[in-house]
Every structure is written in C-alpha cells, then in structure tokens.
Design a protein around this motif. Structure first.
Motif, PDB file in Angstrom:
ATOM      1  N   ASP A  65      33.086  55.753  19.171  1.00  0.00           N
ATOM      2  CA  ASP A  65      32.255  55.622  17.978  1.00  0.00           C
ATOM      3  C   ASP A  65      33.133  55.902  16.764  1.00  0.00           C
ATOM      4  O   ASP A  65      34.152  56.595  16.868  1.00  0.00           O
ATOM      5  N   TYR A  66      32.747  55.370  15.617  1.00  0.00           N
ATOM      6  CA  TYR A  66      33.427  55.742  14.376  1.00  0.00           C
ATOM      7  C   TYR A  66      32.421  56.391  13.428  1.00  0.00           C
ATOM      8  O   TYR A  66      31.216  56.117  13.483  1.00  0.00           O
ATOM      9  N   LEU A  67      32.918  57.263  12.581  1.00  0.00           N
ATOM     10  CA  LEU A  67      32.073  57.973  11.622  1.00  0.00           C
ATOM     11  C   LEU A  67      32.155  57.296  10.266  1.00  0.00           C
ATOM     12  O   LEU A  67      33.223  56.871   9.830  1.00  0.00           O
ATOM     13  N   SER A  68      31.018  57.220   9.598  1.00  0.00           N
ATOM     14  CA  SER A  68      30.980  56.677   8.243  1.00  0.00           C
ATOM     15  C   SER A  68      29.775  57.251   7.524  1.00  0.00           C
ATOM     16  O   SER A  68      28.840  57.756   8.155  1.00  0.00           O
ATOM     17  N   ARG A  69      29.821  57.171   6.208  1.00  0.00           N
ATOM     18  CA  ARG A  69      28.695  57.646   5.403  1.00  0.00           C
ATOM     19  C   ARG A  69      27.931  56.439   4.872  1.00  0.00           C
ATOM     20  O   ARG A  69      28.518  55.521   4.315  1.00  0.00           O
ATOM     21  N   GLN A  70      26.611  56.462   5.063  1.00  0.00           N
ATOM     22  CA  GLN A  70      25.773  55.358   4.628  1.00  0.00           C
ATOM     23  C   GLN A  70      24.601  55.887   3.817  1.00  0.00           C
ATOM     24  O   GLN A  70      24.112  56.997   4.054  1.00  0.00           O
ATOM     25  N   LYS A  71      24.176  55.070   2.872  1.00  0.00           N
ATOM     26  CA  LYS A  71      23.032  55.445   2.036  1.00  0.00           C
ATOM     27  C   LYS A  71      21.763  54.826   2.589  1.00  0.00           C
ATOM     28  O   LYS A  71      21.682  53.624   2.800  1.00  0.00           O
ATOM     29  N   VAL A  72      20.794  55.674   2.847  1.00  0.00           N
ATOM     30  CA  VAL A  72      19.477  55.241   3.304  1.00  0.00           C
ATOM     31  C   VAL A  72      18.453  55.854   2.361  1.00  0.00           C
ATOM     32  O   VAL A  72      18.344  57.081   2.268  1.00  0.00           O
ATOM     33  N   ALA A  73      17.721  54.983   1.653  1.00  0.00           N
ATOM     34  CA  ALA A  73      16.740  55.457   0.662  1.00  0.00           C
ATOM     35  C   ALA A  73      17.406  56.389  -0.343  1.00  0.00           C
ATOM     36  O   ALA A  73      16.880  57.461  -0.670  1.00  0.00           O
ATOM     37  N   GLU A  74      18.591  55.957  -0.802  1.00  0.00           N
ATOM     38  CA  GLU A  74      19.353  56.686  -1.816  1.00  0.00           C
ATOM     39  C   GLU A  74      19.888  58.026  -1.327  1.00  0.00           C
ATOM     40  O   GLU A  74      20.388  58.833  -2.114  1.00  0.00           O
ATOM     41  N   VAL A  75      19.764  58.277  -0.033  1.00  0.00           N
ATOM     42  CA  VAL A  75      20.296  59.520   0.533  1.00  0.00           C
ATOM     43  C   VAL A  75      21.502  59.177   1.403  1.00  0.00           C
ATOM     44  O   VAL A  75      21.399  58.368   2.340  1.00  0.00           O
ATOM     45  N   GLU A  76      22.642  59.798   1.118  1.00  0.00           N
ATOM     46  CA  GLU A  76      23.856  59.532   1.882  1.00  0.00           C
ATOM     47  C   GLU A  76      23.878  60.395   3.137  1.00  0.00           C
ATOM     48  O   GLU A  76      23.721  61.609   3.064  1.00  0.00           O
ATOM     49  N   THR A  77      24.056  59.752   4.276  1.00  0.00           N
ATOM     50  CA  THR A  77      24.089  60.483   5.539  1.00  0.00           C
ATOM     51  C   THR A  77      25.325  60.092   6.343  1.00  0.00           C
ATOM     52  O   THR A  77      25.835  58.973   6.224  1.00  0.00           O
ATOM     53  N   LEU A  78      25.788  61.021   7.169  1.00  0.00           N
ATOM     54  CA  LEU A  78      26.917  60.760   8.057  1.00  0.00           C
ATOM     55  C   LEU A  78      26.382  60.170   9.354  1.00  0.00           C
ATOM     56  O   LEU A  78      25.514  60.752   9.997  1.00  0.00           O
ATOM     57  N   THR A  79      26.886  59.014   9.726  1.00  0.00           N
ATOM     58  CA  THR A  79      26.403  58.352  10.927  1.00  0.00           C
ATOM     59  C   THR A  79      27.555  58.042  11.873  1.00  0.00           C
ATOM     60  O   THR A  79      28.703  57.905  11.454  1.00  0.00           O
ATOM     61  N   ALA A  80      27.237  57.955  13.152  1.00  0.00           N
ATOM     62  CA  ALA A  80      28.206  57.558  14.173  1.00  0.00           C
ATOM     63  C   ALA A  80      27.814  56.180  14.682  1.00  0.00           C
ATOM     64  O   ALA A  80      26.670  55.968  15.099  1.00  0.00           O
ATOM     65  N   THR A  81      28.757  55.241  14.649  1.00  0.00           N
ATOM     66  CA  THR A  81      28.487  53.865  15.054  1.00  0.00           C
ATOM     67  C   THR A  81      29.312  53.496  16.280  1.00  0.00           C
ATOM     68  O   THR A  81      30.541  53.618  16.267  1.00  0.00           O
ATOM     69  N   PHE A  82      28.636  53.051  17.325  1.00  0.00           N
ATOM     70  CA  PHE A  82      29.316  52.644  18.557  1.00  0.00           C
ATOM     71  C   PHE A  82      30.145  51.390  18.307  1.00  0.00           C
ATOM     72  O   PHE A  82      29.715  50.468  17.606  1.00  0.00           O
ATOM     73  N   PHE A  83      31.363  51.335  18.919  1.00  0.00           N
ATOM     74  CA  PHE A  83      32.147  50.110  18.797  1.00  0.00           C
ATOM     75  C   PHE A  83      32.724  49.606  20.120  1.00  0.00           C
ATOM     76  O   PHE A  83      33.036  48.421  20.238  1.00  0.00           O
ATOM     77  N   GLU A  84      32.879  50.469  21.132  1.00  0.00           N
ATOM     78  CA  GLU A  84      33.498  49.977  22.364  1.00  0.00           C
ATOM     79  C   GLU A  84      33.284  50.954  23.512  1.00  0.00           C
ATOM     80  O   GLU A  84      33.210  52.166  23.306  1.00  0.00           O
TER      81      GLU A  84
END
Length: 326
Positions: free
Chosen positions: A134-153
């Motif tokens: 997984d890779y980590l990234s910060r994404q905005k959801v409803a103007e709130v920035e959250t740290l998310t883990a996204t599966f890639f392989e």
C-alpha cells in the motif's frame, strides 16, 4: 511563383511546429530535497502507526498464515495502535533501525509479527517472499484532509526470487532482520510453508521510489509492505566462488559500496570495492577464484579454505581470501 509559394508554406509550417513544441514542452521540476521530504514522510508514517491497528491470521501451514489487515481506529476506539508495540518484549513488536543515505539518517520502522526460525538473508542475497503493498497519501474529503492507505499490488504465491540489490532500498534494509522457516511439498504439488519470518515494513519515499513513482504509485509516497520470507537464494555477485553472505566480514548481514578512502568493514584491501564485488579481495594481484581452486581445478568449498596458518578446523580463523598473509 509556384516555387515561392511552396517555400512560403514550408516556412509557415516550420514556425508553427516550433511554436507548438515550445509552448507544449513539459516543465522539468527538480526533485525535492531529501531531508525536507523525509520530514513529511516520517510525519505520515508515524501518524499511520498511531491511528491504525492490525488483525493477524494464525493459520499454520496454510497460505493465509500471518496475513495482516490494517484498520483505522475509530473515534473512541480502544484497539491497540501499531505504535503501541514499539520495542515490545513480545510479538508483535515494532522496531526501527537507522539507514544512512542521501546525507541524512532515515528511521526505518518495521513490525515483526514472527521472526522466523531459519537463516537470515544478507542485503545482497535473493529472497522468495510473498507481499502486499500500500502507499500512503493525504486526501481531502469534504474539505477535511485525511491520511489514507491505498492498495497497489499483492503477490501471494511467489515463483521467483527477488534480488535485493535491484529492489527498492527499503527491502534490502529490512529483510536481513528476518529469517526463513520450513517447507514441505503437498500431494497436489503445492508447497506448504511454516514458521517463516513475517512482518511489515514502513518505508519513507527516499528508501522507495521517491520522485519517480512506479506504475500506480505516485511520486514521494511512503510505502507499507506486509511480507512473508519463505526462502533465500545465496548469490555470488563477483563470481569468485565465494557466496556474498560469506564475504560479510563483520557479520551484520549488510554489505555496502562506500566511496574510496572511506573505511568499509567489508572491504579487506581498502580499494573502495566491497569484497562481495571484488574479484581480488586481498589486493595481492591474484584473483580470489584462483586462490581457492585446488590443483585438480575444482573450487575449494568456503569452509575448507585454509587460513594463513593453514588451519581449516578453527571456526574463528581468518579466511585466506579476506586478509593478506605475510
């Protein structure tokens, strides 16, 4: 007149193409400073460690043994975070080790679910390993920035060894901390693995793909790899008849290429080439392979190479290819 018209049209076309190429040229952005990016990566990794918990499958002999799931701790949740296992005396335990690279010192966190019972690879060996990334990234959801883990392989049933000298740095810096286990063949031809080392590595982008990214992995993304170490493939990178791991003089499972003039514990003759890449380890002008070949033309096994005093029975002897005999 027709010739003039032809050259006029050619001139206009050339100018138009040049203008389009100039306007559409991609702007080249220099890579970020490693030290600056590392601070961001470390913040993200430690937040992930403190806000997620794990669930581990214990199913000896089956493919899902030591599978690990990561779940974010809900508000008010009481599950122990991954970070709560830091330096735990029992498993799982979260450990860290310093890695010096890019003129900075990275903190590489790794979670030990099970150490394993067999041998450990060096950082210049091959490994047979299952993994999920997984890779980590910060994404905005409803103007709130959250740290998310996204599966890639994911690779659950590995068929080939990974050469740790050609993988990302974080792999070579983590696998030597684990051991293999045992395995047996089933009637259907498949292999059952038991007691293997299993864990999770949390890799800053500077020890991963950094500004290049890879396929679906964006640039500057910290990586989370859960893995299982099944087997080791011992390599001989310089073809001198001595396996890489046997040229690890200080026995720490890590061999590195340093600049000439910098002391390297795994470079006997100090020529700037570590022994595992040096065909003449002791710098005497005679190749190591020649020195360990018997009169019958057959290579002498490493454990039977005589020391300077000719002793082949003392386990603490200094091997002839590692030090020049006076």
């Amino acid at each position: 007149m027709n010739k003039f018209k032809y050259y006029f049209i050619l001139l206009i076309t050339t100018v138009s193409l040049f203008s389009c190429s100039k306007d559409d040229a991609a702007e080249i952005t220099p890579p970020r400073e490693f030290a600056v990016q590392y601070k961001t990566d470390l913040t993200d990794i430690e937040e992930y460690l403190k806000t997620y918990y794990i669930t581990v499958v214990n199913h000896a002999g089956f493919q899902d043994d030591q599978d690990v799931t990561f779940t974010k701790i809900a508000a008010g949740g009481t599950q122990p975070s991954i970070y709560s296992y830091l330096n735990s005396p029992t498993y799982p335990k979260l450990l860290s080790r310093p890695v010096k690279l890019h003129d900075i010192t990275y903190t590489l966190y790794y979670l030990v679910l099970r150490e394993g019972t067999g041998a450990s690879p060096s950082n210049v060996d091959g490994v047979l390993a299952a993994y999920k990334g997984d890779y980590l990234s910060r994404q905005k959801v409803a103007e709130v920035e959250t740290l998310t883990a996204t599966f890639f392989e994911e690779l659950r049933d590995p068929q080939q060894f990974f050469n740790l000298t050609t993988t990302i740095t974080g792999w070579g810096e983590t696998f030597p901390e684990f051991k293999t286990g045992t395995y047996s063949s089933k009637d259907d031809g498949t292999v059952s693995y038991k007691d293997f080392g299993a864990g999770v590595m949390f890799i800053p982008s500077g020890l991963g793909y950094y500004n290049l990214g890879s396929n679906s992995i964006p640039a500057y993304a910290p990586l989370v790899f859960s893995f299982k170490l099944y087997e080791i493939n011992r390599l001989d990178s310089d073809g001198d008849g001595i396996m890489n791991f046997q040229e690890d003089i200080d026995g720490d499972n890590y061999m590195r290429v340093f600049a000439t003039g910098v002391a390297n514990p795994d470079d006997t003759d100090g020529d700037g080439i570590p022994n595992y890449l040096d065909t003449d380890d002791d710098g005497d002008g005679v190749s190591t392979r020649t020195e360990i070949t018997g009169t019958n033309g057959v290579l002498i096994p490493f454990e039977f190479i005589p020391s300077c005093d000719g002793n082949t029975t003392n386990p603490d002897r200094v091997k002839r290819h590692l030090v020049k005999c006076n």
